[in-house]
Design an enzyme around this catalytic site. Structure first.
Site, PDB file in Angstrom:
ATOM      1  N   ARG A  16       1.317  -1.866   0.192  1.00  0.00           N
ATOM      2  CA  ARG A  16      -0.049  -0.062   0.273  1.00  0.00           C
ATOM      3  C   ARG A  16       0.629   0.883  -0.184  1.00  0.00           C
ATOM      4  O   ARG A  16       0.339   2.242   0.799  1.00  0.00           O
ATOM      5  CB  ARG A  16      -0.933  -0.022   0.810  1.00  0.00           C
ATOM      6  CG  ARG A  16      -2.199  -1.116   1.030  1.00  0.00           C
ATOM      7  CD  ARG A  16      -3.095  -0.871   2.103  1.00  0.00           C
ATOM      8  NE  ARG A  16      -1.988  -1.097   3.181  1.00  0.00           N
ATOM      9  CZ  ARG A  16      -3.283  -0.963   4.243  1.00  0.00           C
ATOM     10  NH1 ARG A  16      -4.276  -0.090   4.595  1.00  0.00           N
ATOM     11  NH2 ARG A  16      -2.036  -1.866   5.683  1.00  0.00           N
ATOM     12  N   LYS A 120     -20.288   3.058  -6.467  1.00  0.00           N
ATOM     13  CA  LYS A 120     -20.141   1.815  -7.070  1.00  0.00           C
ATOM     14  C   LYS A 120     -19.466   1.533  -9.145  1.00  0.00           C
ATOM     15  O   LYS A 120     -20.403   1.514  -9.378  1.00  0.00           O
ATOM     16  CB  LYS A 120     -20.527   0.654  -6.834  1.00  0.00           C
ATOM     17  CG  LYS A 120     -21.377   1.013  -5.218  1.00  0.00           C
ATOM     18  CD  LYS A 120     -20.339   0.049  -4.311  1.00  0.00           C
ATOM     19  CE  LYS A 120     -20.817   0.339  -2.674  1.00  0.00           C
ATOM     20  NZ  LYS A 120     -19.744   0.130  -1.698  1.00  0.00           N
ATOM     21  N   SER A 441     -20.122   3.559  14.032  1.00  0.00           N
ATOM     22  CA  SER A 441     -18.209   2.888  14.248  1.00  0.00           C
ATOM     23  C   SER A 441     -17.496   4.823  14.863  1.00  0.00           C
ATOM     24  O   SER A 441     -18.128   5.872  13.938  1.00  0.00           O
ATOM     25  CB  SER A 441     -17.740   3.285  13.823  1.00  0.00           C
ATOM     26  OG  SER A 441     -17.214   3.793  12.236  1.00  0.00           O
ATOM     27  N   GLU A 492     -17.646   0.635  18.021  1.00  0.00           N
ATOM     28  CA  GLU A 492     -17.285  -0.171  17.179  1.00  0.00           C
ATOM     29  C   GLU A 492     -15.161  -0.255  17.653  1.00  0.00           C
ATOM     30  O   GLU A 492     -14.618  -0.839  16.601  1.00  0.00           O
ATOM     31  CB  GLU A 492     -17.281  -0.154  16.033  1.00  0.00           C
ATOM     32  CG  GLU A 492     -18.687  -0.157  15.923  1.00  0.00           C
ATOM     33  CD  GLU A 492     -19.516  -1.156  14.476  1.00  0.00           C
ATOM     34  OE1 GLU A 492     -18.603  -0.231  13.117  1.00  0.00           O
ATOM     35  OE2 GLU A 492     -20.706  -0.031  13.545  1.00  0.00           O
ATOM     36  N   TRP A 569     -18.470  -8.372   0.335  1.00  0.00           N
ATOM     37  CA  TRP A 569     -17.070  -7.724   0.517  1.00  0.00           C
ATOM     38  C   TRP A 569     -16.607  -8.687   0.804  1.00  0.00           C
ATOM     39  O   TRP A 569     -15.422  -8.427   1.493  1.00  0.00           O
ATOM     40  CB  TRP A 569     -17.245  -7.090   1.781  1.00  0.00           C
ATOM     41  CG  TRP A 569     -18.243  -5.228   1.187  1.00  0.00           C
ATOM     42  CD1 TRP A 569     -17.614  -4.974  -0.083  1.00  0.00           C
ATOM     43  CD2 TRP A 569     -18.037  -4.376   1.796  1.00  0.00           C
ATOM     44  NE1 TRP A 569     -18.423  -3.838   0.090  1.00  0.00           N
ATOM     45  CE2 TRP A 569     -18.745  -3.111   1.069  1.00  0.00           C
ATOM     46  CE3 TRP A 569     -18.158  -3.844   3.550  1.00  0.00           C
ATOM     47  CZ2 TRP A 569     -18.895  -2.005   1.051  1.00  0.00           C
ATOM     48  CZ3 TRP A 569     -19.029  -2.836   3.322  1.00  0.00           C
ATOM     49  CH2 TRP A 569     -19.776  -1.575   2.756  1.00  0.00           C
ATOM     50  N   GLU A 613     -24.403  -3.202  -4.259  1.00  0.00           N
ATOM     51  CA  GLU A 613     -23.170  -2.887  -5.663  1.00  0.00           C
ATOM     52  C   GLU A 613     -23.787  -5.199  -5.842  1.00  0.00           C
ATOM     53  O   GLU A 613     -22.494  -5.572  -6.626  1.00  0.00           O
ATOM     54  CB  GLU A 613     -21.855  -3.106  -4.971  1.00  0.00           C
ATOM     55  CG  GLU A 613     -21.606  -4.085  -3.557  1.00  0.00           C
ATOM     56  CD  GLU A 613     -20.454  -3.174  -2.488  1.00  0.00           C
ATOM     57  OE1 GLU A 613     -19.462  -4.259  -2.679  1.00  0.00           O
ATOM     58  OE2 GLU A 613     -20.657  -2.450  -2.417  1.00  0.00           O
ATOM     59  N   HIS A 649     -28.701   0.160   7.316  1.00  0.00           N
ATOM     60  CA  HIS A 649     -27.704   0.701   7.057  1.00  0.00           C
ATOM     61  C   HIS A 649     -27.080   0.164   5.633  1.00  0.00           C
ATOM     62  O   HIS A 649     -26.580  -0.261   5.422  1.00  0.00           O
ATOM     63  CB  HIS A 649     -26.864   1.353   8.089  1.00  0.00           C
ATOM     64  CG  HIS A 649     -25.907   2.555   7.774  1.00  0.00           C
ATOM     65  ND1 HIS A 649     -25.966   3.452   6.840  1.00  0.00           N
ATOM     66  CD2 HIS A 649     -24.562   2.287   6.839  1.00  0.00           C
ATOM     67  CE1 HIS A 649     -25.085   3.950   6.819  1.00  0.00           C
ATOM     68  NE2 HIS A 649     -23.893   3.493   6.183  1.00  0.00           N
ATOM     69  N   CYS A 651     -24.987   2.320   2.480  1.00  0.00           N
ATOM     70  CA  CYS A 651     -23.874   3.426   2.250  1.00  0.00           C
ATOM     71  C   CYS A 651     -24.013   3.549   0.400  1.00  0.00           C
ATOM     72  O   CYS A 651     -24.278   2.435  -0.315  1.00  0.00           O
ATOM     73  CB  CYS A 651     -22.405   3.104   2.375  1.00  0.00           C
ATOM     74  SG  CYS A 651     -22.008   2.606   3.546  1.00  0.00           S
ATOM     75  N   HIS A 702     -17.054  11.474   4.549  1.00  0.00           N
ATOM     76  CA  HIS A 702     -15.978  10.926   3.323  1.00  0.00           C
ATOM     77  C   HIS A 702     -15.159  12.292   3.277  1.00  0.00           C
ATOM     78  O   HIS A 702     -14.121  12.705   2.699  1.00  0.00           O
ATOM     79  CB  HIS A 702     -16.551   9.900   2.057  1.00  0.00           C
ATOM     80  CG  HIS A 702     -17.359   9.195   2.010  1.00  0.00           C
ATOM     81  ND1 HIS A 702     -18.438   9.072   2.074  1.00  0.00           N
ATOM     82  CD2 HIS A 702     -16.505   7.638   2.156  1.00  0.00           C
ATOM     83  CE1 HIS A 702     -18.573   8.011   1.753  1.00  0.00           C
ATOM     84  NE2 HIS A 702     -18.445   7.198   2.914  1.00  0.00           N
TER      85      HIS A 702
HETATM   86  N1  GLN Z   1     -21.470   0.008  11.237  1.00  0.00           N
HETATM   87  C1  GLN Z   1     -20.277   0.468  10.616  1.00  0.00           C
HETATM   88  C2  GLN Z   1     -19.561   2.273  10.436  1.00  0.00           C
HETATM   89  O1  GLN Z   1     -20.017   2.423  11.070  1.00  0.00           O
HETATM   90  C3  GLN Z   1     -21.301   0.589   9.059  1.00  0.00           C
HETATM   91  C4  GLN Z   1     -20.579   1.138   8.107  1.00  0.00           C
HETATM   92  C5  GLN Z   1     -20.358   1.048   6.821  1.00  0.00           C
HETATM   93  O2  GLN Z   1     -21.208   1.682   6.024  1.00  0.00           O
HETATM   94  N2  GLN Z   1     -19.292   0.953   5.755  1.00  0.00           N
HETATM   95  O3  GLN Z   1     -18.774   1.762  11.012  1.00  0.00           O
HETATM   96 ZN    ZN Z   2     -21.968   3.111   5.338  1.00  0.00          ZN
END
Ligand code: GLN
Ligand code: ZN
Length: 765
Positions: A16, A120, A441, A492, A569, A613, A649, A651, A702
């Site tokens: 990386r 995506k 998180s 988290e 994923w 996705e 949830h 994204c 982001h």
């Molecule tokens: N619960 C996860 C977080 O808050 C959700 C992350 C995500 O949707 N990519 O990190």
């Molecule tokens: Zn998310």
């Protein structure tokens, strides 16, 4: 003489290196020159690794995203960054991230440029920056990057084949904010492509790989016609074109694709194996056919002998007009398996990363051109690994397979429908109007990462680790209480990654150490390797949530990753249908949900960040995917009492087109990403009355920008025009783990204040 080539190589570096260099540049700790130098080093290294192939792709390297690179090449950066100070690189990052470097010299000019929208790349977990288009868009050629890289490669003796995104895919991926017809831009766009091809030819390109993956999606007649006119125009350029398709079958576009006047066509023979004979039938004598025979998106060793069985007769026919390659760019797999010295040896023997894929291509080429005998040892070794995986008892666990047979439709249903559940939940939870929450998180500080690392390395014991995690949980709870959030989370801190965390505790998963794959910009993910039957040995999250709840009177949400996201994923076994693997995951998560409920957790969020996705590129195949995916979610979620509130949830989910499936998930509350698209996402609600509660994200996590209170009030008022306010939640777009505490606190403070203001506004009216 079959010709070997590659379509694209991972750019992040096996350690990386690109990530490190980018982040150091963004933080103002290193110069643009240093970043450029790192880019050059990586390109050279990757070209050298591909030297065993006949054609090596160039231009696939990128400092952030190859779609954004194409926007630069076509002179199509958004108006809002033009005229900014700083150099081209800074402007590029401004589009990508809403900010370049935090240098003092840029304080005024860069503080608050809106970042480009991100979405995506087909059905992968790679995200690209959406080209911004409008009726007024003008294009102008900026070939510098491509020409430089081409010259750089040729100087090194690399047989370079520049890679660009084709005009139709470019337009299709773009977004016309003014709702204008994107195809109307083609007349302005094509001359720039012609000029680009000319420049590349002058610089020495004999072939150009022109990627048109939208040929594996359904196209309307005007797009199909546009393909014909475009390629008639482009073929006049003085270089040969390899029209490249991937990620699916050609389907209804098969006749179109095989008839376009290009010099060569690449098809994804992994996804479209069943179309091969139809393609060969149509294939003219004088053109190149490139077959993507080894999987560019997954990591199981190819069965080389069986591929040779298919390829040998074709090679006999086509000779050097047969090219062989990975199915798509290797961007979607990790760089090198060689680094994985800690991985279980048996599992490791089943795998191939990008570097090993190239080796597979080399072996295939060698066998085709000089006979299987010349690579006898390699083929025997490959065969042994393929057979070993097929028969391994680590893959097949009879009790797990039997459990699947016991599932009934009842398992996917809540006891009551939403309105009844909703009133029970309101009574029990007693939340205000516009309840505020976060997605799970909180910032993953260096301290947290360090603690996890020490624990993993056995340098601290479980007691010490638990103590440290409890301290983090306590900090999170205290901060959330101080902010005045309504539904809290434990933060988290124990999770390295939302899928890996669960995969590590489930049976049937293995993990690489360095198997990073680029997700967006400098962000990488390390997909778990789902190799066998999945089952849950013990509780995975209960202890942390229970501890968090013991610290506060406010409700704490339990936080899980859903089965579809775990599937999408991971690198998933290819020896049984994905739907069946997904159901195994669902049963494991269902057990965790029920155990959380028994522990007194009243709200449980099951993240399905990656639901969308998984959609196949071809829309006609969506429904069958959605059927089993939504089913799996429901089986995971719905084993609870009516009073227990289920959240989910997602994204980046542009979900206008799958809103009915989202509604069918029947989660009591859904939180989604919306802030970057300025609530455009909610257009879906014009035609479809989404029945349950919803939290449209108001804070773009982001970007380092901090949303103002008025901005948030504004967004929620927009949402309130479409959704009854009684059903609205206020939350960020996604989890906060990548941000810093000093960004998160003011942002959430503004969010909570916005909620207060909105409550005032709406209670009064
Ligand atoms: N619960 C996860 C977080 O808050 C959700 C992350 C995500 O949707 N990519 O990190
Ligand atoms: Zn998310």
């Amino acid at each position: 003489m079959a010709i070997t080539h590659n379509l694209g190589f991972p750019r992040i570096g096996k350690h990386r290196e690109l990530k490190t260099a980018l982040e150091s540049y963004w933080q103002g700790q290193s110069s643009a020159d240093a970043l450029h130098e790192k880019g050059r080093m990586l390109r050279h290294r990757h070209w050298a690794q591909q030297q065993q192939l006949y054609w090596v792709p160039i231009g696939d390297f990128s400092f952030y995203d190859h779609v954004l690179d194409m926007s630069v090449t076509l002179g199509n950066l958004p108006e809002r960054v033009r005229g900014y100070r700083g150099d081209a690189l800074d402007n590029y990052f401004r589009v990508a991230r809403g900010q370049s470097q935090p240098h003092a010299k840029h304080e005024e000019c860069c503080a608050s440029v809106a970042a480009g929208e991100m979405t995506k790349w087909f059905d992968t977990n790679y995200h690209y920056i959406v080209p911004e288009l409008s009726a007024d868009t003008r294009f102008s050629l900026n070939a510098e990057r491509l020409v430089n890289e081409l010259e750089e490669a040729l100087q090194q003796g690399v047989q370079a084949k520049p890679v660009i995104i084709g005009p139709l895919t470019y337009l299709a991926l773009g977004k016309a904010k003014d709702g204008s017809d994107k195809l109307a831009l083609l007349d302005a766009l094509l001359p720039v492509y012609v000029e680009l091809l000319q420049r590349l030819a002058e610089a020495g390109a004999r072939w150009v790989q022109i990627d048109e993956p939208i040929l594996t999606t359904e196209l309307s007649d005007d797009w199909r016609n546009a393909f014909r006119t475009s390629y008639e125009a482009l073929v006049a350029a003085p270089t040969q074109l390899l029209l490249t398709t991937y990620f699916g079958r050609l389907g209804g576009n098969l006749d179109l694709a095989t008839a376009l006047p290009v010099h060569g066509l690449h098809v994804d023979a992994v996804a479209a194996g069943d179309e091969l004979s139809a393609i060969l039938e149509r294939w003219p004598q004088d053109r190149v056919l490139s077959l993507g025979v080894v999987n560019g998106r997954n990591i199981w060793k190819s069965d080389l002998n069986s591929l040779l069985d298919t390829l040998e007769p074709i090679a006999a026919n086509l000779g050097e007009r047969l090219w062989i390659a990975p199915s798509c760019s290797l961007l979607h797999v990790p760089t090198d398996l060689e680094l994985e010295t800690e991985l279980d040896a048996e599992i490791r023997s089943w795998l191939a990363f990008a570097t090993q894929r190239l080796e597979e291509i080399r072996i295939l080429g060698q066998a085709l051109n000089h006979g299987r005998d010349t690579v006898r040892a390699e083929l025997a070794q490959n065969q042994a690994a393929v057979l070993n995986r097929r028969r391994s008892s680590r893959v097949h666990v009879p009790s797990v397979q039997q459990a699947l047979e016991r599932v009934t439709p009842q398992w996917g249903r809540r006891r009551s429908d939403f309105p009844a559940r909703c009133s029970l939940q309101r009574e029990k939870l007693d939340l205000p109007l516009f309840p505020t929450t976060t997605i799970g998180s909180f910032p993953q500080t260096t301290e947290i990462r360090r603690t996890r690392r020490l624990y993993r390395q056995g340098r601290i014991d479980h007691t010490e680790y638990r103590h440290a995690m409890h301290a983090e949980i306590e900090r999170c709870i205290r901060e959330q209480e101080a902010l005045g959030l309504d539904v809290l989370v434990h933060g988290e801190a124990e999770r390295n990654d939302m899928v890996e965390y669960f995969g590590e505790q489930l049976e049937g998963f293995a993990f690489s150490r360095y198997g990073w794959v680029q997700s967006y910009g400098s962000r990488c993910v390390k997909p778990p390797i789902l190799f066998g039957d999945v089952w849950r040995k013990h509780a995975m999250t209960v202890e942390w949530v229970r501890y968090a709840q013991s610290l506060t009177d406010k409700p704490v949400k339990g936080m899980l990753t859903g089965p579809v996201t775990m599937l999408n994923w991971s690198f998933v076994r290819d020896d049984q249908p994905r739907s069946r693997t997904c159901l195994q995951l669902a049963l494991a998560i269902r057990e965790e949900v029920q155990e959380l409920e028994r522990a007194g957790v009243q709200i449980i969020q099951i993240d399905e960040a990656a639901l969308r996705e998984g959609l196949p590129p071809r829309q006609s195949e969506w429904q069958s995917y959605l059927d089993w995916a939504i089913d799996a979610f429901r089986i995971a979620a719905n084993g609870v009492a009516d009073e227990t509130q289920i959240h989910t949830h997602m994204c980046y989910s542009e979900f206008n087109d799958i809103i009915e499936a989202i509604a069918a998930m029947d989660a009591d509350v859904i939180t989604i990403e919306t802030s970057r698209s300025d609530m455009a996402l909610l257009n879906a609600f014009d035609d479809f009355a989404y029945p349950n509660e919803i939290g449209p994200g108001v804070y773009d996590i982001h970007s380092p920008n901090i949303p103002g209170r008025d901005e948030i009030v504004d967004l929620i008022q927009k949402a309130g025009q479409r959704i009854p306010v009684r059903r609205l939640w206020i939350n960020p777009d996604c989890g906060l783990k990548t941000r810093e505490w000093d960004e998160v606190l003011p942002a959430l403070r503004n969010m909570v204040h916005a909620a207060h203001e909105l409550r005032e506004l709406y209670y009064r009216s």
